[in-house]
Scaffold this motif. Structure first.
Motif, PDB file in Angstrom:
ATOM      1  N   ILE A 231       0.484 -10.917 -10.201  1.00  0.00           N
ATOM      2  CA  ILE A 231       0.589  -9.546  -9.691  1.00  0.00           C
ATOM      3  C   ILE A 231      -0.657  -8.741 -10.073  1.00  0.00           C
ATOM      4  N   ILE A 232      -1.157  -7.951  -9.119  1.00  0.00           N
ATOM      5  CA  ILE A 232      -2.262  -7.023  -9.376  1.00  0.00           C
ATOM      6  C   ILE A 232      -1.730  -5.612  -9.152  1.00  0.00           C
ATOM      7  N   ASP A 233      -1.704  -4.810 -10.206  1.00  0.00           N
ATOM      8  CA  ASP A 233      -1.228  -3.432 -10.100  1.00  0.00           C
ATOM      9  C   ASP A 233      -2.426  -2.485 -10.151  1.00  0.00           C
ATOM     10  N   ASP A 234      -2.323  -1.364  -9.431  1.00  0.00           N
ATOM     11  CA  ASP A 234      -3.446  -0.416  -9.324  1.00  0.00           C
ATOM     12  C   ASP A 234      -4.725  -1.146  -8.938  1.00  0.00           C
ATOM     13  N   ALA A 235      -4.614  -1.947  -7.872  1.00  0.00           N
ATOM     14  CA  ALA A 235      -5.737  -2.792  -7.462  1.00  0.00           C
ATOM     15  C   ALA A 235      -6.978  -1.980  -7.122  1.00  0.00           C
ATOM     16  N   GLU A 236      -6.779  -0.768  -6.595  1.00  0.00           N
ATOM     17  CA  GLU A 236      -7.944   0.056  -6.231  1.00  0.00           C
ATOM     18  C   GLU A 236      -8.751   0.455  -7.459  1.00  0.00           C
ATOM     19  N   GLU A 237      -8.043   0.663  -8.594  1.00  0.00           N
ATOM     20  CA  GLU A 237      -8.738   1.022  -9.835  1.00  0.00           C
ATOM     21  C   GLU A 237      -9.449  -0.197 -10.427  1.00  0.00           C
TER      22      GLU A 237
ATOM     23  N   GLU B 187       2.762  -1.012   4.346  1.00  0.00           N
ATOM     24  CA  GLU B 187       2.193   0.283   3.967  1.00  0.00           C
ATOM     25  C   GLU B 187       3.247   1.371   4.068  1.00  0.00           C
ATOM     26  N   VAL B 188       3.284   2.216   3.059  1.00  0.00           N
ATOM     27  CA  VAL B 188       4.231   3.323   3.006  1.00  0.00           C
ATOM     28  C   VAL B 188       3.458   4.619   2.824  1.00  0.00           C
ATOM     29  N   GLU B 189       3.772   5.610   3.630  1.00  0.00           N
ATOM     30  CA  GLU B 189       3.137   6.933   3.513  1.00  0.00           C
ATOM     31  C   GLU B 189       4.161   7.927   2.989  1.00  0.00           C
TER      32      GLU B 189
ATOM     33  N   SER C  18       0.000  -7.822  -4.595  1.00  0.00           N
ATOM     34  CA  SER C  18      -1.073  -6.863  -4.871  1.00  0.00           C
ATOM     35  C   SER C  18      -0.611  -5.475  -4.450  1.00  0.00           C
ATOM     36  N   PHE C  19      -0.768  -4.500  -5.360  1.00  0.00           N
ATOM     37  CA  PHE C  19      -0.337  -3.137  -5.084  1.00  0.00           C
ATOM     38  C   PHE C  19      -1.502  -2.174  -5.248  1.00  0.00           C
ATOM     39  N   SER C  20      -1.656  -1.284  -4.272  1.00  0.00           N
ATOM     40  CA  SER C  20      -2.780  -0.358  -4.255  1.00  0.00           C
ATOM     41  C   SER C  20      -2.368   0.913  -3.539  1.00  0.00           C
ATOM     42  N   SER C  21      -3.064   2.007  -3.847  1.00  0.00           N
ATOM     43  CA  SER C  21      -2.791   3.262  -3.142  1.00  0.00           C
ATOM     44  C   SER C  21      -3.528   3.322  -1.811  1.00  0.00           C
ATOM     45  N   VAL C  22      -4.543   2.451  -1.640  1.00  0.00           N
ATOM     46  CA  VAL C  22      -5.319   2.441  -0.402  1.00  0.00           C
ATOM     47  C   VAL C  22      -5.622   1.008   0.012  1.00  0.00           C
ATOM     48  N   GLU C  23      -5.889   0.857   1.290  1.00  0.00           N
ATOM     49  CA  GLU C  23      -6.368  -0.413   1.815  1.00  0.00           C
ATOM     50  C   GLU C  23      -7.799  -0.207   2.291  1.00  0.00           C
TER      51      GLU C  23
ATOM     52  N   ILE D  43       0.863  -1.186   0.000  1.00  0.00           N
ATOM     53  CA  ILE D  43       0.000   0.000   0.000  1.00  0.00           C
ATOM     54  C   ILE D  43       0.899   1.237   0.000  1.00  0.00           C
ATOM     55  N   ALA D  44       0.792   2.031  -1.045  1.00  0.00           N
ATOM     56  CA  ALA D  44       1.620   3.237  -1.148  1.00  0.00           C
ATOM     57  C   ALA D  44       0.954   4.199  -2.122  1.00  0.00           C
TER      58      ALA D  44
END
Length: 424
Positions: free
Chosen positions: A149-155, A203-205, A179-184, A44-45
């Motif tokens: 791999i799932i990229d831009d999972a939120e989209e 998670e990285v902020e 799995s990579f996403s900007s949010v959880e 998450i980043a």
């Protein structure tokens, strides 16, 4: 951290330096070794944090080249533009002419794609819909997949492609999942938990270095539009605290819809319009401030231009403005007066909220929902739908008198309320 600390191969280190990468991103320092080690990871980043480059490096470190025709890596992305970006990133970083990578784009010919896949490919990048369609035509062999791999999972969640993701993942068997996403959020976990329940969450902020001086920022996460209305009605039940507030929405239509569904007296709520109109509408923010009976003013962002919010103790954002600068202007402190800015967000709106946090240089305080709040859940039974929403937005369990002020406001918000009530 220097790029050398990532323990990449000498060839990849050299390639990265040639591309101008001398310092590792935080997400790379936290995740890359796990990817190389074969672990399943949820990253998450925020946008621009280096998520794609991180897994590209991990895949290139793990990939063993062979004459096998079946792909070893499947990467799912939300759209054709992202597919092109991922393919280009692999080619640019690897500089390996023997790397066979292919993007399955929705705009391409499926027959030609299947022919190319049969010739042999190491890495396949596709949208979930396209990958599943090719798989069902027996054109995509998932038997040799090693990394999924799932990229831009939120989209991908936002576009409603979760079912195809789950079906493809479960067809791969026991593999490494990333799995990579900007949010959880809950919808993300509903998609990935069935096939990666024990994955490590990292998670990285990345916030702006300069923290802007804003009012207290409070966030309520809710599942849908109707529950937002239910929450506002629940909070407005406490008339002593919420005696003056502004609610920002994105359109005039939404402002009128919200006005109809608020459970307050007709004289207490109005819609803001710059020009005089019906009695349920105000054209001056000063009139609202000076009217002791007026509690709620609903303002459409499309009609607002730098409205003076001084003296308003509570600023609600029912929706995020399309222009993030508008939101920032509405929550910035312009005087010594203190206010609380309360934002309501669904899971699908959280990615945009994360971008706001980056610009503000600070995070929102996430508040638990009131215990008595009715969470609206659409039902296939039309009778249930009517019962849940027959009040046109007032659907919530009324508090017992003894519990009328047990909201989960949070310590900072409670302190302001206490001071507010002492002034009476």
């Amino acid at each position: 951290m220097a790029i050398e600390k990532l323990k990449l191969s000498k060839r990849l280190q050299s390639n990265m330096k040639e591309l101008g990468y001398f310092t590792a991103k935080e997400i790379q320092t936290k995740i890359l070794s796990r990817i190389i080690g074969g672990h399943s990871v949820i990253g998450i980043a925020p946008e621009g944090a280096g998520k794609t480059t991180t897994y590209v490096l991990g895949v290139l470190m793990r990939l063993k080249y062979s004459e096998d025709d079946a792909p070893k890596v499947l990467i799912l992305a939300p759209n054709d533009d992202k597919i092109s970006e991922i393919v280009d990133r692999f080619i640019t970083i690897s500089k390996n002419k023997d790397l066979h990578i292919m993007g399955l784009k929705s705009s391409g010919s499926m027959e030609e794609e299947i022919e190319d896949l049969v010739r042999g490919v190491d890495i396949v990048v596709a949208t979930p819909n396209r990958a599943r369609a090719v798989y069902l035509k027996l054109g995509l062999n998932l038997n040799r997949i090693q990394t999924f791999i799932i990229d831009d999972a939120e989209e991908i969640v936002k576009q409603g492609m979760q079912t195809n993701v789950r079906e493809l993942a479960q067809s791969c068997g026991d593999v490494q999942y990333l799995s990579f996403s900007s949010v959880e959020h809950e919808k993300l976990h509903l998609m990935i938990d069935p096939f990666m329940p024990f994955a490590t969450l990292v998670e990285v902020e990345e916030l702006a270095e300069e923290e802007l001086d804003t009012h207290e920022l409070v966030l309520y996460q809710v599942p849908n539009f109707t529950t937002k209305i239910n929450l506002i009605n629940s909070l407005l039940h406490d008339e002593d605290v919420f005696d003056k507030l502004v609610i920002f929405v994105n359109s005039k239509y939404t402002s009128e819809t919200l006005l109809e569904r608020l459970q307050v007296k007709n004289s207490e709520a109005s819609v803001y319009l710059p020009e005089p109109s019906e009695e349920t509408q105000l054209h001056s923010i000063q009139d609202f401030k000076q009217n002791p009976k007026a509690r709620v003013l609903i303002i459409a962002n499309e009609l607002s231009n730098r409205i003076d919010l001084s003296g308003i103790p509570f600023i609600f954002h029912f929706e995020l403005p399309e222009n993030k600068a508008d939101y920032i202007n509405q929550v910035l402190k312009t005087s010594s007066e203190e206010a609380v800015a309360i934002t309501l967000s669904t899971d699908l709106e959280l990615p945009e909220l994360k971008k706001v946090e980056q610009k503000l240089g600070k995070k929102f305080s996430v508040m638990p929902l009131p215990e008595n709040l009715l969470i609206y859940k659409p039902s296939d039974n039309s009778k249930d739908k009517f019962e849940l929403d027959e009040s046109r937005g007032g659907a919530f369990h009324k508090k017992k008198e003894s519990n009328s002020k047990t909201y989960n406001y949070g310590s900072g918000l409670k302190a302001r309320m206490t001071r507010k009530n002492k002034k009476r």
